[in-house]
Write a protein that holds these residues in place. Sequence first.
Motif, PDB file in Angstrom:
ATOM      1  N   LYS A 275      -3.709   3.219   6.429  1.00  0.00           N
ATOM      2  CA  LYS A 275      -3.815   2.081   5.514  1.00  0.00           C
ATOM      3  C   LYS A 275      -4.894   1.156   6.052  1.00  0.00           C
ATOM      4  O   LYS A 275      -4.802   0.672   7.177  1.00  0.00           O
ATOM      5  CB  LYS A 275      -2.485   1.340   5.402  1.00  0.00           C
ATOM      6  N   LEU A 276      -5.908   0.929   5.258  1.00  0.00           N
ATOM      7  CA  LEU A 276      -7.024   0.084   5.662  1.00  0.00           C
ATOM      8  C   LEU A 276      -6.691  -1.381   5.391  1.00  0.00           C
ATOM      9  O   LEU A 276      -5.878  -1.683   4.506  1.00  0.00           O
ATOM     10  CB  LEU A 276      -8.274   0.508   4.891  1.00  0.00           C
ATOM     11  N   PRO A 277      -7.321  -2.302   6.123  1.00  0.00           N
ATOM     12  CA  PRO A 277      -7.004  -3.721   5.940  1.00  0.00           C
ATOM     13  C   PRO A 277      -7.504  -4.281   4.601  1.00  0.00           C
ATOM     14  O   PRO A 277      -7.066  -5.341   4.175  1.00  0.00           O
ATOM     15  CB  PRO A 277      -7.702  -4.406   7.109  1.00  0.00           C
ATOM     16  N   ALA A 278      -8.398  -3.555   3.960  1.00  0.00           N
ATOM     17  CA  ALA A 278      -8.922  -3.962   2.649  1.00  0.00           C
ATOM     18  C   ALA A 278      -9.388  -2.707   1.923  1.00  0.00           C
ATOM     19  O   ALA A 278      -9.528  -1.648   2.525  1.00  0.00           O
ATOM     20  CB  ALA A 278     -10.091  -4.935   2.819  1.00  0.00           C
TER      21      ALA A 278
ATOM     22  N   VAL B 218      -8.662  10.927  -0.309  1.00  0.00           N
ATOM     23  CA  VAL B 218      -8.046   9.670  -0.725  1.00  0.00           C
ATOM     24  C   VAL B 218      -7.000  10.016  -1.759  1.00  0.00           C
ATOM     25  O   VAL B 218      -7.072  11.051  -2.415  1.00  0.00           O
ATOM     26  CB  VAL B 218      -9.068   8.672  -1.302  1.00  0.00           C
ATOM     27  N   SER B 219      -6.023   9.152  -1.893  1.00  0.00           N
ATOM     28  CA  SER B 219      -4.940   9.391  -2.833  1.00  0.00           C
ATOM     29  C   SER B 219      -4.919   8.300  -3.877  1.00  0.00           C
ATOM     30  O   SER B 219      -5.166   7.137  -3.585  1.00  0.00           O
ATOM     31  CB  SER B 219      -3.611   9.418  -2.082  1.00  0.00           C
ATOM     32  N   LEU B 220      -4.623   8.699  -5.084  1.00  0.00           N
ATOM     33  CA  LEU B 220      -4.471   7.746  -6.165  1.00  0.00           C
ATOM     34  C   LEU B 220      -3.007   7.342  -6.300  1.00  0.00           C
ATOM     35  O   LEU B 220      -2.623   6.705  -7.261  1.00  0.00           O
ATOM     36  CB  LEU B 220      -4.970   8.360  -7.478  1.00  0.00           C
ATOM     37  N   LEU B 221      -2.197   7.721  -5.322  1.00  0.00           N
ATOM     38  CA  LEU B 221      -0.765   7.453  -5.345  1.00  0.00           C
ATOM     39  C   LEU B 221      -0.492   5.958  -5.460  1.00  0.00           C
ATOM     40  O   LEU B 221      -0.981   5.165  -4.690  1.00  0.00           O
ATOM     41  CB  LEU B 221      -0.115   7.977  -4.063  1.00  0.00           C
ATOM     42  N   GLY B 222       0.286   5.623  -6.457  1.00  0.00           N
ATOM     43  CA  GLY B 222       0.725   4.244  -6.592  1.00  0.00           C
ATOM     44  C   GLY B 222      -0.299   3.278  -7.153  1.00  0.00           C
ATOM     45  O   GLY B 222      -0.009   2.112  -7.326  1.00  0.00           O
ATOM     46  N   THR B 223      -1.503   3.729  -7.467  1.00  0.00           N
ATOM     47  CA  THR B 223      -2.516   2.791  -7.940  1.00  0.00           C
ATOM     48  C   THR B 223      -2.291   2.399  -9.392  1.00  0.00           C
ATOM     49  O   THR B 223      -2.670   1.325  -9.802  1.00  0.00           O
ATOM     50  CB  THR B 223      -3.937   3.367  -7.779  1.00  0.00           C
TER      51      THR B 223
ATOM     52  N   ARG C  90     -15.332   3.714  -6.604  1.00  0.00           N
ATOM     53  CA  ARG C  90     -14.319   2.682  -6.431  1.00  0.00           C
ATOM     54  C   ARG C  90     -13.883   2.633  -4.978  1.00  0.00           C
ATOM     55  O   ARG C  90     -14.109   3.574  -4.217  1.00  0.00           O
ATOM     56  CB  ARG C  90     -13.126   2.924  -7.350  1.00  0.00           C
ATOM     57  N   ALA C  91     -13.228   1.559  -4.638  1.00  0.00           N
ATOM     58  CA  ALA C  91     -12.762   1.370  -3.267  1.00  0.00           C
ATOM     59  C   ALA C  91     -11.309   1.836  -3.147  1.00  0.00           C
ATOM     60  O   ALA C  91     -10.555   1.808  -4.114  1.00  0.00           O
ATOM     61  CB  ALA C  91     -12.882  -0.099  -2.887  1.00  0.00           C
ATOM     62  N   PHE C  92     -10.947   2.250  -1.948  1.00  0.00           N
ATOM     63  CA  PHE C  92      -9.593   2.719  -1.680  1.00  0.00           C
ATOM     64  C   PHE C  92      -9.017   1.993  -0.475  1.00  0.00           C
ATOM     65  O   PHE C  92      -9.753   1.578   0.420  1.00  0.00           O
ATOM     66  CB  PHE C  92      -9.590   4.231  -1.425  1.00  0.00           C
TER      67      PHE C  92
ATOM     68  N   GLU D 242      -4.736  13.729  -5.109  1.00  0.00           N
ATOM     69  CA  GLU D 242      -5.689  13.526  -4.026  1.00  0.00           C
ATOM     70  C   GLU D 242      -7.073  13.983  -4.433  1.00  0.00           C
ATOM     71  O   GLU D 242      -7.221  14.936  -5.191  1.00  0.00           O
ATOM     72  CB  GLU D 242      -5.264  14.295  -2.779  1.00  0.00           C
ATOM     73  N   THR D 243      -8.067  13.281  -3.902  1.00  0.00           N
ATOM     74  CA  THR D 243      -9.455  13.672  -4.101  1.00  0.00           C
ATOM     75  C   THR D 243     -10.052  13.963  -2.734  1.00  0.00           C
ATOM     76  O   THR D 243     -10.058  13.090  -1.847  1.00  0.00           O
ATOM     77  CB  THR D 243     -10.251  12.559  -4.799  1.00  0.00           C
TER      78      THR D 243
END
Length: 125
Positions: free
Chosen positions: A17-20, A53-58, A96-98, A69-70
Amino acid sequence: PGNCWAFKGHQGQVVIKLPARVYLTAITLQHISKDASPSGTIISAPKDIAVSVSLLGTSGGVDADREEETLLGVFTYNVEKNPTQTFPLKNMLLPRAFSHVKLLVKSNWGNPWYTCIYRVKVHGK
């Protein structure tokens, strides 16, 4: 040496998990050098790695529990090169940013008991 994130066997994964939110451009992986290893070998180093990266929960909708996942890159950490290696990610299709990145270690350099990762750096804007 030994002060690493170790996981059992030769395969494992971690979601960071990234800070931003970040537009991902590269990932850096670090392991100790053969010279720094008490045994003189670094067979616990990761070898084949995939980054996604995952689009989970977005979306937050009904399908939020289905993970999409991409894949951003597959690369090989080379124990004969510099202990700190940076790999560019394919992010052209993702404008886009993740906030999460997944590191999947598919194999290591021969240690059947565990794999060690000393440092992971995520690069981007």
